[in-house]
Write a protein that holds these residues in place. Structure first.
Motif, PDB file in Angstrom:
ATOM      1  N   GLU A  85      50.328   2.610  11.738  1.00 46.71           N
ATOM      2  CA  GLU A  85      49.166   3.264  11.987  1.00 46.71           C
ATOM      3  C   GLU A  85      47.861   2.979  11.650  1.00 46.71           C
ATOM      4  OE1 GLU A  85      49.112   7.880  11.827  1.00 46.71           O
ATOM      5  OE2 GLU A  85      51.284   7.702  11.294  1.00 46.71           O
ATOM      6  N   ALA A  86      47.984   2.484  10.330  1.00 49.48           N
ATOM      7  CA  ALA A  86      46.745   1.890   9.797  1.00 49.48           C
ATOM      8  C   ALA A  86      46.585   0.704  10.423  1.00 49.48           C
ATOM      9  CB  ALA A  86      46.798   1.742   8.249  1.00 49.48           C
ATOM     10  N   PHE A  87      47.400  -0.370  10.667  1.00 50.61           N
ATOM     11  CA  PHE A  87      47.202  -1.681  11.290  1.00 50.61           C
ATOM     12  C   PHE A  87      46.542  -1.466  12.556  1.00 50.61           C
ATOM     13  CE2 PHE A  87      48.823  -4.764  14.430  1.00 50.61           C
ATOM     14  CZ  PHE A  87      47.819  -5.774  14.090  1.00 50.61           C
ATOM     15  N   HIS A  88      47.135  -0.465  13.498  1.00 45.36           N
ATOM     16  CA  HIS A  88      46.365  -0.522  14.930  1.00 45.36           C
ATOM     17  C   HIS A  88      45.088   0.023  14.719  1.00 45.36           C
ATOM     18  CE1 HIS A  88      50.006  -1.502  17.109  1.00 45.36           C
ATOM     19  NE2 HIS A  88      50.596  -0.662  16.182  1.00 45.36           N
ATOM     20  N   ALA A  89      44.874   0.958  13.782  1.00 49.04           N
ATOM     21  CA  ALA A  89      43.312   1.601  13.537  1.00 49.04           C
ATOM     22  C   ALA A  89      42.414   0.283  13.143  1.00 49.04           C
ATOM     23  CB  ALA A  89      43.150   2.655  12.490  1.00 49.04           C
ATOM     24  N   VAL A  90      42.926  -0.171  12.256  1.00 49.76           N
ATOM     25  CA  VAL A  90      41.891  -1.224  11.540  1.00 49.76           C
ATOM     26  C   VAL A  90      41.832  -2.410  12.427  1.00 49.76           C
ATOM     27  CG1 VAL A  90      43.389  -2.470  10.083  1.00 49.76           C
ATOM     28  CG2 VAL A  90      41.141  -2.266   9.259  1.00 49.76           C
ATOM     29  N   ALA A  91      43.056  -2.741  13.257  1.00 46.31           N
ATOM     30  CA  ALA A  91      42.931  -3.950  14.057  1.00 46.31           C
ATOM     31  C   ALA A  91      41.956  -3.821  15.150  1.00 46.31           C
ATOM     32  CB  ALA A  91      44.324  -4.281  14.637  1.00 46.31           C
ATOM     33  N   LYS A  92      41.497  -2.692  15.465  1.00 47.83           N
ATOM     34  CA  LYS A  92      40.639  -2.339  16.664  1.00 47.83           C
ATOM     35  C   LYS A  92      39.299  -2.766  16.078  1.00 47.83           C
ATOM     36  CE  LYS A  92      43.283   1.276  18.376  1.00 47.83           C
ATOM     37  NZ  LYS A  92      43.506   2.730  18.819  1.00 47.83           N
ATOM     38  N   LEU A  93      38.930  -2.574  14.925  1.00 47.97           N
ATOM     39  CA  LEU A  93      37.426  -2.777  14.321  1.00 47.97           C
ATOM     40  C   LEU A  93      36.822  -4.089  14.472  1.00 47.97           C
ATOM     41  CD1 LEU A  93      37.739  -0.717  11.075  1.00 47.97           C
ATOM     42  CD2 LEU A  93      37.012   0.024  13.193  1.00 47.97           C
ATOM     43  N   SER A  94      35.695  -4.087  15.386  1.00 45.80           N
ATOM     44  CA  SER A  94      35.222  -5.528  15.345  1.00 45.80           C
ATOM     45  C   SER A  94      34.183  -5.472  14.448  1.00 45.80           C
ATOM     46  CB  SER A  94      34.387  -5.428  16.800  1.00 45.80           C
ATOM     47  OG  SER A  94      33.436  -4.442  16.968  1.00 45.80           O
ATOM     48  N   GLU A  95      33.455  -6.704  14.388  1.00 45.01           N
ATOM     49  CA  GLU A  95      32.436  -6.739  13.168  1.00 45.01           C
ATOM     50  C   GLU A  95      31.468  -5.816  13.596  1.00 45.01           C
ATOM     51  OE1 GLU A  95      29.551 -10.081  11.243  1.00 45.01           O
ATOM     52  OE2 GLU A  95      31.271 -10.800  12.192  1.00 45.01           O
ATOM     53  N   ARG A  96      30.992  -5.588  14.874  1.00 42.49           N
ATOM     54  CA  ARG A  96      30.024  -4.741  15.212  1.00 42.49           C
ATOM     55  C   ARG A  96      30.367  -3.441  14.677  1.00 42.49           C
ATOM     56  NH1 ARG A  96      25.753  -4.634  17.442  1.00 42.49           N
ATOM     57  NH2 ARG A  96      25.398  -5.933  19.289  1.00 42.49           N
ATOM     58  N   ASP A  97      31.574  -2.985  14.764  1.00 44.83           N
ATOM     59  CA  ASP A  97      32.055  -1.842  14.258  1.00 44.83           C
ATOM     60  C   ASP A  97      31.676  -1.586  12.994  1.00 44.83           C
ATOM     61  OD1 ASP A  97      33.022  -0.908  16.769  1.00 44.83           O
ATOM     62  OD2 ASP A  97      34.955  -1.889  16.520  1.00 44.83           O
ATOM     63  N   VAL A  98      32.060  -2.493  12.311  1.00 38.55           N
ATOM     64  CA  VAL A  98      31.978  -2.430  10.699  1.00 38.55           C
ATOM     65  C   VAL A  98      30.594  -2.489  10.374  1.00 38.55           C
ATOM     66  CG1 VAL A  98      32.502  -3.744   8.410  1.00 38.55           C
ATOM     67  CG2 VAL A  98      34.253  -3.732  10.430  1.00 38.55           C
ATOM     68  N   VAL A  99      29.651  -3.023  11.069  1.00 37.66           N
ATOM     69  CA  VAL A  99      28.257  -3.134  10.776  1.00 37.66           C
ATOM     70  C   VAL A  99      27.581  -1.859  10.989  1.00 37.66           C
ATOM     71  CG1 VAL A  99      25.944  -3.873  11.652  1.00 37.66           C
ATOM     72  CG2 VAL A  99      27.962  -5.388  11.333  1.00 37.66           C
ATOM     73  N   ASN A 100      28.126  -1.031  12.023  1.00 37.30           N
ATOM     74  CA  ASN A 100      27.876   0.409  12.257  1.00 37.30           C
ATOM     75  C   ASN A 100      28.328   1.223  11.422  1.00 37.30           C
ATOM     76  OD1 ASN A 100      26.145  -0.558  14.626  1.00 37.30           O
ATOM     77  ND2 ASN A 100      28.131  -0.186  16.006  1.00 37.30           N
TER      78      ASN A 100
END
Length: 158
Positions: free
Chosen positions: A89-104
């Motif tokens: 579950e954690a992998f699928h959630a964190v794998a979706k995060l792009s750098e732009r998502d992290v910046v946001n």
């Protein structure tokens, strides 16, 4: 020195034995399996993903797991376990995060105001972001490997 966040991959049988108190984490060779050291970034990554120092709903709350119901005694701060299904579950959630998502998601001033470890008052927000992003990418890679092997994890701070 400081409080360093560490992960170790274990199979669900070992994690259940640890969770049930049948074996203690201290009895295991913590270097025998896949491990990850995320330095002092653990609380800041958790805050980045969950908006709180220690609370966080799954699946992002599983990325740096600090759930009381998944805690076992270990060293000064305890250890937190996730079974294979929770790692997936954690992998699928964190794998979706792009750098732009992290910046946001990144709110340096809020982190500073809330006393998120390891931020100090003279910290440079851009450099700290790069540090967090590098450690978050390491977690993504680690969770990908662990999920592929159908393993769970123990997260601990030393």
């Amino acid at each position: 020195m400081g409080m360093i966040g560490n992960y170790i991959a274990l199979d669900d049988i070992q994690i259940k034995q640890i969770a049930d108190g049948e074996i203690e984490l201290e009895q295991l060779d913590l270097t025998a399996n896949e491990t990850l050291d995320i330095d002092k970034s653990w609380q800041a990554i958790h805050y980045l993903l969950c908006g709180d120092i220690c609370e966080g709903a799954p699946p992002l709350g599983y990325v740096v797991p600090m759930l009381d119901e998944n805690m076992v005694d270990f060293a000064e701060y305890g250890a937190f376990y996730l079974f294979c299904a929770q790692v997936e579950e954690a992998f699928h959630a964190v794998a979706k995060l792009s750098e732009r998502d992290v910046v946001n998601l990144y709110r340096f001033e809020a982190m500073l105001e809330d006393g998120v470890y390891p931020i100090v008052s003279d910290e440079d927000g851009e450099s700290f972001f790069e540090y967090l992003l590098a450690n978050l990418r390491a977690i993504q890679s680690f969770y990908e490997k662990v999920a592929a092997k159908k393993q769970g994890v123990i997260f601990y701070i030393l």
